[in-house]
Design an enzyme around this catalytic site. Structure first.
Site, PDB file in Angstrom:
ATOM      1  N   ARG A   5       0.817  -1.222   0.000  1.00 10.46           N
ATOM      2  CA  ARG A   5       0.000   0.000   0.000  1.00 10.46           C
ATOM      3  C   ARG A   5       0.848   1.269   0.000  1.00 10.46           C
ATOM      4  O   ARG A   5       0.377   2.333   0.384  1.00 10.46           O
ATOM      5  CB  ARG A   5      -0.993   0.014   1.175  1.00 10.46           C
ATOM      6  CG  ARG A   5      -2.037  -1.099   1.111  1.00 10.46           C
ATOM      7  CD  ARG A   5      -3.206  -0.807   2.024  1.00 10.46           C
ATOM      8  NE  ARG A   5      -4.218  -1.828   1.912  1.00 10.46           N
ATOM      9  CZ  ARG A   5      -4.378  -2.823   2.798  1.00 10.46           C
ATOM     10  NH1 ARG A   5      -3.585  -2.889   3.855  1.00 10.46           N
ATOM     11  NH2 ARG A   5      -5.327  -3.715   2.615  1.00 10.46           N
ATOM     12  N   LYS A  35       3.969  11.278 -11.422  1.00  8.22           N
ATOM     13  CA  LYS A  35       3.101  10.461 -12.272  1.00  8.22           C
ATOM     14  C   LYS A  35       3.789   9.129 -12.550  1.00  8.22           C
ATOM     15  O   LYS A  35       4.919   9.092 -13.043  1.00  8.22           O
ATOM     16  CB  LYS A  35       2.798  11.168 -13.594  1.00  8.22           C
ATOM     17  CG  LYS A  35       1.741  12.237 -13.493  1.00  8.22           C
ATOM     18  CD  LYS A  35       1.356  12.746 -14.876  1.00  8.22           C
ATOM     19  CE  LYS A  35       0.209  13.733 -14.820  1.00  8.22           C
ATOM     20  NZ  LYS A  35      -0.177  14.213 -16.171  1.00  8.22           N
ATOM     21  N   GLU A  61      10.945  17.384 -24.873  1.00 10.06           N
ATOM     22  CA  GLU A  61      10.338  17.764 -23.597  1.00 10.06           C
ATOM     23  C   GLU A  61      11.000  19.001 -23.001  1.00 10.06           C
ATOM     24  O   GLU A  61      10.457  19.615 -22.094  1.00 10.06           O
ATOM     25  CB  GLU A  61      10.413  16.591 -22.613  1.00 10.06           C
ATOM     26  CG  GLU A  61       9.568  15.377 -23.004  1.00 10.06           C
ATOM     27  CD  GLU A  61       8.091  15.542 -22.674  1.00 10.06           C
ATOM     28  OE1 GLU A  61       7.673  16.660 -22.307  1.00 10.06           O
ATOM     29  OE2 GLU A  61       7.345  14.552 -22.802  1.00 10.06           O
ATOM     30  N   LYS A  90       8.653  22.714 -14.290  1.00 15.52           N
ATOM     31  CA  LYS A  90       7.723  21.639 -13.960  1.00 15.52           C
ATOM     32  C   LYS A  90       7.401  21.629 -12.473  1.00 15.52           C
ATOM     33  O   LYS A  90       6.242  21.401 -12.087  1.00 15.52           O
ATOM     34  CB  LYS A  90       8.279  20.280 -14.382  1.00 15.52           C
ATOM     35  CG  LYS A  90       7.273  19.159 -14.116  1.00 15.52           C
ATOM     36  CD  LYS A  90       7.516  17.915 -14.900  1.00 15.52           C
ATOM     37  CE  LYS A  90       6.358  16.939 -14.724  1.00 15.52           C
ATOM     38  NZ  LYS A  90       6.565  15.671 -15.461  1.00 15.52           N
ATOM     39  N   GLU A  97      -3.620  17.354 -11.227  1.00 23.14           N
ATOM     40  CA  GLU A  97      -4.213  17.789 -12.487  1.00 23.14           C
ATOM     41  C   GLU A  97      -5.718  18.018 -12.342  1.00 23.14           C
ATOM     42  O   GLU A  97      -6.538  17.510 -13.104  1.00 23.14           O
ATOM     43  CB  GLU A  97      -3.941  16.745 -13.581  1.00 23.14           C
ATOM     44  CG  GLU A  97      -3.845  17.313 -14.991  1.00 23.14           C
ATOM     45  CD  GLU A  97      -3.282  16.326 -15.999  1.00 23.14           C
ATOM     46  OE1 GLU A  97      -4.075  15.707 -16.712  1.00 23.14           O
ATOM     47  OE2 GLU A  97      -2.049  16.168 -16.044  1.00 23.14           O
ATOM     48  N   ARG A 105      -1.707  21.873 -14.468  1.00 26.88           N
ATOM     49  CA  ARG A 105      -0.773  20.799 -14.825  1.00 26.88           C
ATOM     50  C   ARG A 105      -1.078  20.227 -16.204  1.00 26.88           C
ATOM     51  O   ARG A 105      -0.194  19.687 -16.867  1.00 26.88           O
ATOM     52  CB  ARG A 105      -0.803  19.694 -13.768  1.00 26.88           C
ATOM     53  CG  ARG A 105       0.238  18.613 -14.027  1.00 26.88           C
ATOM     54  CD  ARG A 105       0.488  17.721 -12.836  1.00 26.88           C
ATOM     55  NE  ARG A 105       1.535  16.761 -13.148  1.00 26.88           N
ATOM     56  CZ  ARG A 105       2.120  15.971 -12.256  1.00 26.88           C
ATOM     57  NH1 ARG A 105       1.772  16.028 -10.982  1.00 26.88           N
ATOM     58  NH2 ARG A 105       3.054  15.125 -12.632  1.00 26.88           N
ATOM     59  N   ASN A 155       0.806  18.621 -20.872  1.00 25.51           N
ATOM     60  CA  ASN A 155       0.430  17.609 -21.866  1.00 25.51           C
ATOM     61  C   ASN A 155       0.467  18.136 -23.297  1.00 25.51           C
ATOM     62  O   ASN A 155      -0.007  17.455 -24.220  1.00 25.51           O
ATOM     63  CB  ASN A 155      -0.973  17.060 -21.560  1.00 25.51           C
ATOM     64  CG  ASN A 155      -1.021  16.298 -20.253  1.00 25.51           C
ATOM     65  OD1 ASN A 155      -0.105  15.542 -19.936  1.00 25.51           O
ATOM     66  ND2 ASN A 155      -2.083  16.498 -19.487  1.00 25.51           N
ATOM     67  N   HIS A 157       0.824  15.836 -26.335  1.00 22.86           N
ATOM     68  CA  HIS A 157       0.684  14.445 -25.910  1.00 22.86           C
ATOM     69  C   HIS A 157      -0.575  13.762 -26.440  1.00 22.86           C
ATOM     70  O   HIS A 157      -0.567  12.550 -26.630  1.00 22.86           O
ATOM     71  CB  HIS A 157       0.725  14.361 -24.383  1.00 22.86           C
ATOM     72  CG  HIS A 157       2.099  14.546 -23.808  1.00 22.86           C
ATOM     73  ND1 HIS A 157       2.820  15.704 -23.997  1.00 22.86           N
ATOM     74  CD2 HIS A 157       2.880  13.724 -23.070  1.00 22.86           C
ATOM     75  CE1 HIS A 157       3.992  15.579 -23.377  1.00 22.86           C
ATOM     76  NE2 HIS A 157       4.056  14.398 -22.826  1.00 22.86           N
ATOM     77  N   HIS A 206       0.455  10.608 -28.197  1.00 21.23           N
ATOM     78  CA  HIS A 206       0.141   9.278 -27.676  1.00 21.23           C
ATOM     79  C   HIS A 206      -0.587   8.424 -28.717  1.00 21.23           C
ATOM     80  O   HIS A 206      -0.402   7.206 -28.771  1.00 21.23           O
ATOM     81  CB  HIS A 206      -0.708   9.390 -26.412  1.00 21.23           C
ATOM     82  CG  HIS A 206       0.077   9.758 -25.190  1.00 21.23           C
ATOM     83  ND1 HIS A 206      -0.504  10.073 -23.978  1.00 21.23           N
ATOM     84  CD2 HIS A 206       1.416   9.864 -24.986  1.00 21.23           C
ATOM     85  CE1 HIS A 206       0.431  10.357 -23.096  1.00 21.23           C
ATOM     86  NE2 HIS A 206       1.608  10.242 -23.684  1.00 21.23           N
ATOM     87  N   HIS A 253       8.979   8.172 -27.371  1.00 23.74           N
ATOM     88  CA  HIS A 253       7.993   9.069 -26.771  1.00 23.74           C
ATOM     89  C   HIS A 253       8.278  10.529 -27.113  1.00 23.74           C
ATOM     90  O   HIS A 253       7.378  11.279 -27.510  1.00 23.74           O
ATOM     91  CB  HIS A 253       7.972   8.880 -25.252  1.00 23.74           C
ATOM     92  CG  HIS A 253       7.092   9.856 -24.539  1.00 23.74           C
ATOM     93  ND1 HIS A 253       5.715   9.844 -24.674  1.00 23.74           N
ATOM     94  CD2 HIS A 253       7.376  10.888 -23.705  1.00 23.74           C
ATOM     95  CE1 HIS A 253       5.193  10.829 -23.949  1.00 23.74           C
ATOM     96  NE2 HIS A 253       6.181  11.475 -23.350  1.00 23.74           N
TER      97      HIS A 253
END
Length: 366
Positions: free
Chosen positions: A120, A142, A184, A226, A236, A241, A245, A248, A252, A266
């Site tokens: 956990r 993330k 990036e 960032k 987000e 935030r 993206n 993206h 993606h 990527h």
């Protein structure tokens, strides 16, 4: 040494940036280890950095274990995640222990997610070894794996306790990986910092070729940007935030069409996605065609894809839009897009018609 803090209250953590930091990592990992053995997770491509890290730890009287995984985006899977968790449990990792993620974005995402769910939640440290991971994925918490439905569809927000960035490790990185990471870097200029985009136009060639001063400046600036955005919108929820993206949603979809493989890295997909976001914005009069062309020209000049054709993807607009429908950012059937009013003036648009995006993509040369 440069220090950037990600300000998250009692979960605030530092990002340390300095050449040669990998071999001196024991100075900063010692207090976290608290006399216990450290477990380092890396991949086959990073064995040389693993040896340097372990030698430094050993020299400081610290013991460590290593788990070495297969390289590549394919490792961000249920199967590898399950195997990694089993290995960490076999090694007796406890909640208060810190697992070390040594590698690029794949390792950081995978190890971070394993740390988020193991017992956990246990702690972890990011030591990114690619430019892309240093300026983006190692910061912000993330973590995720991929599924057939899309990239990073299963994951959690789980902040690291510490990020150690050694720009010197980039000297061994293949040129293609450096270029992919640069996508990036320049993204931060495109989002909300026109002055930084101009800096990128003048310094990208040196950065990619290995100029240490340019790399250090770019990494520090990107990380600070960032960290500021993450502190303002960790999960987000308020839209801040989401600006990260940029590129993206298009990117993606291109990555998914390429099978999340080395066919399209990527960062290369993000570069193409940024160019498409500006081209789509110009098509609707949101930004000037001159700005869209300037962005595409800069990406092409550094060897990055400046649109669909440059990625080698030949899918139709309908095929790419179908892949976008699985995007995790979709809410209430609406897929938000990051568009631009100009370079450094990105905004979130929740009114984009996917049929129009399909038509736009079909207009792109293949």
């Amino acid at each position: 040494m440069k220090t950037v803090n990600v300000a998250l209250g009692d979960r605030t953590y530092p990002i340390l940036i300095q050449g040669g930091l990998l071999r001196r990592a024991a100075d900063h990992l010692g207090p976290l280890a608290a006399g216990r053995r450290l477990v380092i997770v890396t991949d086959e491509n990073v064995r040389h950095h693993l040896d340097a890290l372990r030698e430094g730890l050993s020299g400081a009287g610290m013991s460590s274990e290593a788990i070495v995984l297969p390289p590549g985006e394919g490792s961000k899977s249920w199967a590898v995640l399950a195997d990694l968790c089993d290995q960490l449990l076999t090694l007796g990792v406890e909640r208060q222990d810190h697992v070390i993620a040594l590698g690029g974005g794949v390792i950081g995402d995978l190890v971070g997610f394993a740390a988020a769910i193991l017992k956990r939640g246990c702690r972890f440290v990011q030591i990114p070894t690619t430019l892309l991971a240093q300026v983006d994925s190692s910061v912000g918490g993330k973590t995720a794996i991929n599924t057939p439905a899309g990239k990073n569809m299963i994951g959690a927000f789980h902040q690291p306790a510490l990020v150690l960035i050694d720009p010197d490790v980039l000297d061994t990185l293949p040129a293609r990986q450096v270029r992919a990471g640069y996508a990036e870097v320049v993204k931060y200029g495109l989002i909300d910092d026109f002055a930084f985009f101009e800096w990128c136009e003048h310094n990208a060639a040196g950065l990619i070729a290995g100029d240490a001063e340019a790399r250090n400046h770019a990494i520090t600036h990107a990380v600070a940007s960032k960290a500021r955005i993450v502190a303002a919108d960790e999960h987000e929820t308020n839209g801040t935030r989401a600006l990260l993206n940029l590129g993206h949603t298009f990117g993606h979809a291109l990555e998914a069409e390429a099978g999340f493989s080395d066919r399209l890295l990527h960062g290369e997909a993000v570069a193409a996605g940024c160019a498409l976001a500006f081209a789509y914005s110009a098509r609707h009069g949101l930004c000037s065609g001159q700005d869209a062309r300037r962005v595409a020209a800069h990406l092409a000049a550094v060897g990055l894809p400046d649109g669909v054709a440059a990625t080698g993807i030949t899918a139709s607009g309908a095929q790419l839009v179908d892949l976008m429908r699985y995007d995790k950012k979709a809410s209430g059937g609406v897929l938000p897009f990051l568009l631009a009013k100009g370079i450094g003036q990105t905004f979130l648009d929740r009114t984009v018609d996917l049929a129009d995006v399909e038509a736009f993509l079909d207009e792109q040369p293949l």
